[in-house]
Design a protein around this motif. Structure first.
Motif, PDB file in Angstrom:
ATOM      1  N   ALA A 100     -10.213 -43.790 -48.308  1.00  0.00           N
ATOM      2  CA  ALA A 100     -10.283 -45.189 -48.759  1.00  0.00           C
ATOM      3  C   ALA A 100     -10.089 -46.178 -47.623  1.00  0.00           C
ATOM      4  O   ALA A 100      -9.454 -47.225 -47.791  1.00  0.00           O
ATOM      5  CB  ALA A 100      -9.263 -45.448 -49.893  1.00  0.00           C
ATOM      6  N   LEU A 101     -10.639 -45.834 -46.462  1.00  0.00           N
ATOM      7  CA  LEU A 101     -10.559 -46.772 -45.328  1.00  0.00           C
ATOM      8  C   LEU A 101     -11.675 -47.806 -45.450  1.00  0.00           C
ATOM      9  O   LEU A 101     -12.684 -47.540 -46.115  1.00  0.00           O
ATOM     10  CB  LEU A 101     -10.706 -45.997 -44.012  1.00  0.00           C
ATOM     11  CG  LEU A 101      -9.580 -45.010 -43.708  1.00  0.00           C
ATOM     12  CD1 LEU A 101      -9.969 -44.092 -42.563  1.00  0.00           C
ATOM     13  CD2 LEU A 101      -8.289 -45.747 -43.381  1.00  0.00           C
ATOM     14  N   PHE A 102     -11.482 -48.947 -44.817  1.00  0.00           N
ATOM     15  CA  PHE A 102     -12.519 -49.989 -44.856  1.00  0.00           C
ATOM     16  C   PHE A 102     -13.502 -49.679 -43.729  1.00  0.00           C
ATOM     17  O   PHE A 102     -13.222 -49.921 -42.554  1.00  0.00           O
ATOM     18  CB  PHE A 102     -11.884 -51.374 -44.721  1.00  0.00           C
ATOM     19  CG  PHE A 102     -10.836 -51.613 -45.768  1.00  0.00           C
ATOM     20  CD1 PHE A 102     -11.180 -51.606 -47.117  1.00  0.00           C
ATOM     21  CD2 PHE A 102      -9.518 -51.788 -45.435  1.00  0.00           C
ATOM     22  CE1 PHE A 102     -10.219 -51.788 -48.103  1.00  0.00           C
ATOM     23  CE2 PHE A 102      -8.546 -51.978 -46.411  1.00  0.00           C
ATOM     24  CZ  PHE A 102      -8.905 -51.971 -47.748  1.00  0.00           C
ATOM     25  N   ASP A 103     -14.650 -49.120 -44.102  1.00  0.00           N
ATOM     26  CA  ASP A 103     -15.510 -48.509 -43.088  1.00  0.00           C
ATOM     27  C   ASP A 103     -16.262 -49.487 -42.195  1.00  0.00           C
ATOM     28  O   ASP A 103     -16.858 -49.071 -41.208  1.00  0.00           O
ATOM     29  CB  ASP A 103     -16.471 -47.483 -43.718  1.00  0.00           C
ATOM     30  CG  ASP A 103     -17.053 -47.962 -45.013  1.00  0.00           C
ATOM     31  OD1 ASP A 103     -16.990 -49.174 -45.250  1.00  0.00           O
ATOM     32  OD2 ASP A 103     -17.567 -47.131 -45.788  1.00  0.00           O
TER      33      ASP A 103
ATOM     34  N   PHE B 196      -5.251 -41.565 -49.576  1.00  0.00           N
ATOM     35  CA  PHE B 196      -6.167 -41.180 -50.645  1.00  0.00           C
ATOM     36  C   PHE B 196      -6.994 -39.954 -50.243  1.00  0.00           C
ATOM     37  O   PHE B 196      -7.207 -39.698 -49.058  1.00  0.00           O
ATOM     38  CB  PHE B 196      -7.101 -42.342 -50.984  1.00  0.00           C
ATOM     39  CG  PHE B 196      -6.405 -43.456 -51.712  1.00  0.00           C
ATOM     40  CD1 PHE B 196      -6.351 -43.467 -53.094  1.00  0.00           C
ATOM     41  CD2 PHE B 196      -5.786 -44.489 -51.021  1.00  0.00           C
ATOM     42  CE1 PHE B 196      -5.699 -44.484 -53.773  1.00  0.00           C
ATOM     43  CE2 PHE B 196      -5.131 -45.512 -51.687  1.00  0.00           C
ATOM     44  CZ  PHE B 196      -5.093 -45.500 -53.068  1.00  0.00           C
ATOM     45  N   GLN B 197      -7.488 -39.280 -51.276  1.00  0.00           N
ATOM     46  CA  GLN B 197      -8.288 -38.063 -51.050  1.00  0.00           C
ATOM     47  C   GLN B 197      -9.491 -38.357 -50.148  1.00  0.00           C
ATOM     48  O   GLN B 197      -9.780 -37.625 -49.232  1.00  0.00           O
ATOM     49  CB  GLN B 197      -8.756 -37.517 -52.400  1.00  0.00           C
ATOM     50  CG  GLN B 197      -9.447 -36.180 -52.284  1.00  0.00           C
ATOM     51  CD  GLN B 197      -9.730 -35.565 -53.645  1.00  0.00           C
ATOM     52  OE1 GLN B 197      -9.329 -36.073 -54.683  1.00  0.00           O
ATOM     53  NE2 GLN B 197     -10.425 -34.461 -53.639  1.00  0.00           N
TER      54      GLN B 197
ATOM     55  N   GLY C 188       3.634 -45.648 -49.275  1.00  0.00           N
ATOM     56  CA  GLY C 188       2.358 -45.526 -48.575  1.00  0.00           C
ATOM     57  C   GLY C 188       1.560 -44.460 -49.287  1.00  0.00           C
ATOM     58  O   GLY C 188       2.139 -43.530 -49.850  1.00  0.00           O
ATOM     59  N   ILE C 189       0.261 -44.621 -49.308  1.00  0.00           N
ATOM     60  CA  ILE C 189      -0.551 -43.599 -49.981  1.00  0.00           C
ATOM     61  C   ILE C 189      -1.759 -43.234 -49.118  1.00  0.00           C
ATOM     62  O   ILE C 189      -2.397 -44.106 -48.531  1.00  0.00           O
ATOM     63  CB  ILE C 189      -0.957 -44.050 -51.410  1.00  0.00           C
ATOM     64  CG1 ILE C 189      -1.842 -43.012 -52.087  1.00  0.00           C
ATOM     65  CG2 ILE C 189      -1.613 -45.405 -51.425  1.00  0.00           C
ATOM     66  CD1 ILE C 189      -1.969 -43.179 -53.597  1.00  0.00           C
TER      67      ILE C 189
ATOM     68  N   TYR D 192      -4.443 -53.951 -41.303  1.00  0.00           N
ATOM     69  CA  TYR D 192      -4.997 -54.749 -42.406  1.00  0.00           C
ATOM     70  C   TYR D 192      -3.913 -55.322 -43.322  1.00  0.00           C
ATOM     71  O   TYR D 192      -3.840 -56.522 -43.558  1.00  0.00           O
ATOM     72  CB  TYR D 192      -5.972 -53.885 -43.217  1.00  0.00           C
ATOM     73  CG  TYR D 192      -6.766 -54.661 -44.238  1.00  0.00           C
ATOM     74  CD1 TYR D 192      -7.958 -55.264 -43.892  1.00  0.00           C
ATOM     75  CD2 TYR D 192      -6.323 -54.797 -45.545  1.00  0.00           C
ATOM     76  CE1 TYR D 192      -8.691 -55.985 -44.813  1.00  0.00           C
ATOM     77  CE2 TYR D 192      -7.049 -55.522 -46.480  1.00  0.00           C
ATOM     78  CZ  TYR D 192      -8.237 -56.103 -46.104  1.00  0.00           C
ATOM     79  OH  TYR D 192      -8.942 -56.823 -47.022  1.00  0.00           O
ATOM     80  N   PHE D 193      -3.063 -54.431 -43.829  1.00  0.00           N
ATOM     81  CA  PHE D 193      -2.070 -54.894 -44.809  1.00  0.00           C
ATOM     82  C   PHE D 193      -0.875 -55.572 -44.138  1.00  0.00           C
ATOM     83  O   PHE D 193      -0.179 -56.354 -44.774  1.00  0.00           O
ATOM     84  CB  PHE D 193      -1.637 -53.740 -45.717  1.00  0.00           C
ATOM     85  CG  PHE D 193      -2.771 -53.267 -46.588  1.00  0.00           C
ATOM     86  CD1 PHE D 193      -3.197 -54.040 -47.651  1.00  0.00           C
ATOM     87  CD2 PHE D 193      -3.439 -52.096 -46.321  1.00  0.00           C
ATOM     88  CE1 PHE D 193      -4.266 -53.643 -48.444  1.00  0.00           C
ATOM     89  CE2 PHE D 193      -4.501 -51.677 -47.108  1.00  0.00           C
ATOM     90  CZ  PHE D 193      -4.922 -52.457 -48.177  1.00  0.00           C
TER      91      PHE D 193
ATOM     92  N   ARG E 237      -2.388 -45.923 -41.568  1.00  0.00           N
ATOM     93  CA  ARG E 237      -2.349 -47.124 -42.418  1.00  0.00           C
ATOM     94  C   ARG E 237      -1.191 -47.036 -43.420  1.00  0.00           C
ATOM     95  O   ARG E 237      -0.498 -48.017 -43.672  1.00  0.00           O
ATOM     96  CB  ARG E 237      -3.677 -47.283 -43.149  1.00  0.00           C
ATOM     97  CG  ARG E 237      -3.746 -48.561 -43.956  1.00  0.00           C
ATOM     98  CD  ARG E 237      -5.082 -48.758 -44.622  1.00  0.00           C
ATOM     99  NE  ARG E 237      -5.308 -47.762 -45.666  1.00  0.00           N
ATOM    100  CZ  ARG E 237      -6.407 -47.709 -46.413  1.00  0.00           C
ATOM    101  NH1 ARG E 237      -7.375 -48.570 -46.205  1.00  0.00           N
ATOM    102  NH2 ARG E 237      -6.552 -46.785 -47.338  1.00  0.00           N
ATOM    103  N   ALA E 238      -1.011 -45.817 -43.953  1.00  0.00           N
ATOM    104  CA  ALA E 238       0.071 -45.631 -44.929  1.00  0.00           C
ATOM    105  C   ALA E 238       1.442 -45.831 -44.276  1.00  0.00           C
ATOM    106  O   ALA E 238       2.402 -46.202 -44.945  1.00  0.00           O
ATOM    107  CB  ALA E 238      -0.027 -44.248 -45.546  1.00  0.00           C
TER     108      ALA E 238
ATOM    109  N   ASP F  76      -2.880 -37.455 -51.298  1.00  0.00           N
ATOM    110  CA  ASP F  76      -3.744 -36.887 -52.331  1.00  0.00           C
ATOM    111  C   ASP F  76      -4.734 -35.940 -51.648  1.00  0.00           C
ATOM    112  O   ASP F  76      -5.622 -36.401 -50.917  1.00  0.00           O
ATOM    113  CB  ASP F  76      -4.486 -38.020 -53.059  1.00  0.00           C
ATOM    114  CG  ASP F  76      -5.217 -37.529 -54.294  1.00  0.00           C
ATOM    115  OD1 ASP F  76      -5.191 -36.309 -54.558  1.00  0.00           O
ATOM    116  OD2 ASP F  76      -5.823 -38.365 -54.987  1.00  0.00           O
TER     117      ASP F  76
END
Lengths: 255, 253
Positions: free
Chosen positions: B88-91, B84-85, B81-82, B101-102, B150-151, B162
């Motif tokens: 990186a969500l789907f706004d 992001f800084q 899982g990552i 989502y995934f 999400r991760a 990150d």
């Protein structure tokens, strides 16, 4: 000289990247079922919502074509040929070209800016990191939608162009509408229709893939996004014109 | 669990990572610490397989991922899982849609199972009741929590962060750090990159200090505080400074 070589290398590298993206797109064809819902959504966005734009674009082209050719043909007493000129002009060339250019601007800008914004905000990396192929998820539905929807949109542009040409010929050149319609339809051969409707499919493929590619290539901030969106629109518009020339030349020599 | 062996990466003429070697044990929280532009995020992207190194090898477990294709990486990425800084969500989607989502994209779970999973994760990160809220209506701290949720959706064995607290106020930052510790307690190996020393000291079982694309020192907080390396001493100076300030109660004057 060194910077020219570097720039040339960069262009070749960009072309190589685009080719890799197309390869990925073709390899993803076996999973095309997965993007059915996204493709339908895109069809609405790039197709249905562009209906009015294409309708008006086609109509104005038809009016201009009828007026310009009508007045010139009238000088030789041949204004009755306006119908066939408008129909052949619209179906073979202007219908596909005007649809291609309008959609290169509309769809090209939409694809490049959407995917570019996703690239900047790391959403593309997120898709990859969580095991989703971004080409299948983003490029495939947009390409399918464009290839499916550009065809009926071109038909809309053709028909609205011929009909508006007919109306303006009646009002301005006093050409009987039934005579115009009959000469317009009888002038069209099967190969005219084939050429007129094969072009949009080709245009759609390149508009969708090139604009998506520019989106993926976006790096940096909002200025890069703006620049890449402009580049996408410019390149896709040029591609439409170049492809039209090649297609017309090649197909007319073969058929 | 994760091993980098002599990894190097450069973009055109700029060297990003220069012969880096790192080893992260299963279950620990490893923090990669360094100034901005040191190559921290690049390490994460290489570990996740988003970037391939120019040379060197990257092992996840016993598998060398340094030359794997995207399709070969897929099964491994399901274990990762990552966060992001920039999250990186789907706004345009809601909290629930982002977290699920995934699961919907790849999972074989039924709709009811996905809903239960999302509820369980949102409860774990203390975001119950936010399911239907759109991402652009959330605060920075809440967005970070959703990114962590999400991760967690695939119950990853390894989770990457990150710069997890960048841009957050101290209270939200602390709650995110607490959440990282709680996630680690679930058994996941955690790798965080940050330039914020206090965060690193607060959560890290082991720290790796990097500068200009090379690892300067690896060890525990105590190892770092005892280090004779000038860069490490300079970087950790702020810890001594803060400690001294607190001791003298200068904050209250």
């Amino acid at each position: 000289m060194a910077s020219t070589i570097t720039n040339f290398k960069k262009k070749i590298y960009t072309l190589q990247e685009y080719t890799f993206m197309l390869r990925e797109l073709f390899l993803s064809l076996k999973y095309v079922n997965k993007c059915k819902r996204d493709a339908i959504n895109e069809m609405y966005l790039v197709g249905s919502q562009a209906f009015l734009l294409v309708l008006l674009g086609g109509a104005f082209m038809g009016i201009i074509l009828a007026l310009e050719t009508g007045h010139q043909l009238d000088l030789f007493g041949a204004k009755n040929l306006v119908g066939r000129t408008v129909s052949l002009g619209m179906v073979r060339e202007l219908g596909p070209i005007i649809t291609g250019l309008l959609l290169a601007a509309r769809t090209g800008a939409k694809n490049a800016s959407e995917i570019g914004a996703m690239q900047i905000s790391e959403q593309i990396d997120a898709l990859r990191a969580f095991g989703t192929n971004p080409v299948l998820k983003l490029v495939m539905p947009r390409t399918i939608a464009a290839m499916v929807m550009f065809l009926p949109l071109t038909a809309v542009a053709d028909i609205s162009g011929i009909l508006s040409g007919m109306v303006v010929s009646k009002l301005s050149l006093h050409i009987d509408t039934s005579f115009f319609w009959h000469s317009a339809i009888s002038a069209l051969l099967m190969k005219d229709i084939f050429v007129g409707f094969a072009k949009p499919i080709l245009f759609a493929f390149f508009i969708a893939t090139i604009s998506c590619f520019y989106g993926f290539q976006t790096r940096g901030g909002t200025s890069a996004l703006g620049k890449n969106t402009i580049n996408a629109v410019v390149v896709t518009s040029l591609i439409v014109l170049v492809l039209d020339l090649i297609f017309t030349k090649v197909v007319w020599e073969l058929l | 669990m994760i091993r980098l062996e002599n990894v190097s990466l450069a973009f055109e003429d700029k060297v990003i990572l220069d012969n880096i070697s790192l080893s992260i044990k299963k279950g620990e929280i490893a923090v990669i610490l360094g100034p901005s532009g040191a190559g921290k995020s690049s390490i994460i992207k290489i570990m996740v397989g988003l970037w391939q190194p120019d040379s060197g090898r990257v092992f996840i477990g016993n598998k060398d991922i340094s030359k794997l294709s995207e399709s070969e990486m897929l099964p491994l990425r399901r274990k990762m899982g990552i966060v992001f800084q920039g999250n990186a969500l789907f706004d345009s989607l809601t909290v629930e849609e982002n977290v699920s989502y995934f699961l919907k994209e790849h999972g074989s779970l039924k709709s009811s199972e996905i809903n239960a999973k999302v509820s369980e994760i949102l409860s774990f990160i203390n975001l119950e009741g936010t399911e239907k809220i759109c991402i652009d209506q959330l605060s920075g701290g809440m967005k970070k929590r959703v990114a962590i949720a999400r991760a967690l959706s695939f119950d990853p064995e390894i989770i990457f962060y990150d710069e997890p607290t960048t841009g957050l106020d101290p209270i939200n930052a602390k709650s995110i750090l607490d959440l990282i510790k709680r996630v680690s307690e679930r058994g996941a190996t955690s790798i965080a990159v940050t330039h914020i020393l206090n965060d690193a000291v607060s959560i890290g079982d082991t720290l790796s200090v990097i500068n200009d694309g090379t690892v300067v020192q690896t060890g525990t907080v105590q190892d770092m505080l005892a280090s004779e390396n000038k860069f490490v001493k300079d970087f950790f100076y702020v810890v001594y400074q803060d400690a001294a300030l607190l001791k003298n109660k200068k904050f209250y004057k």
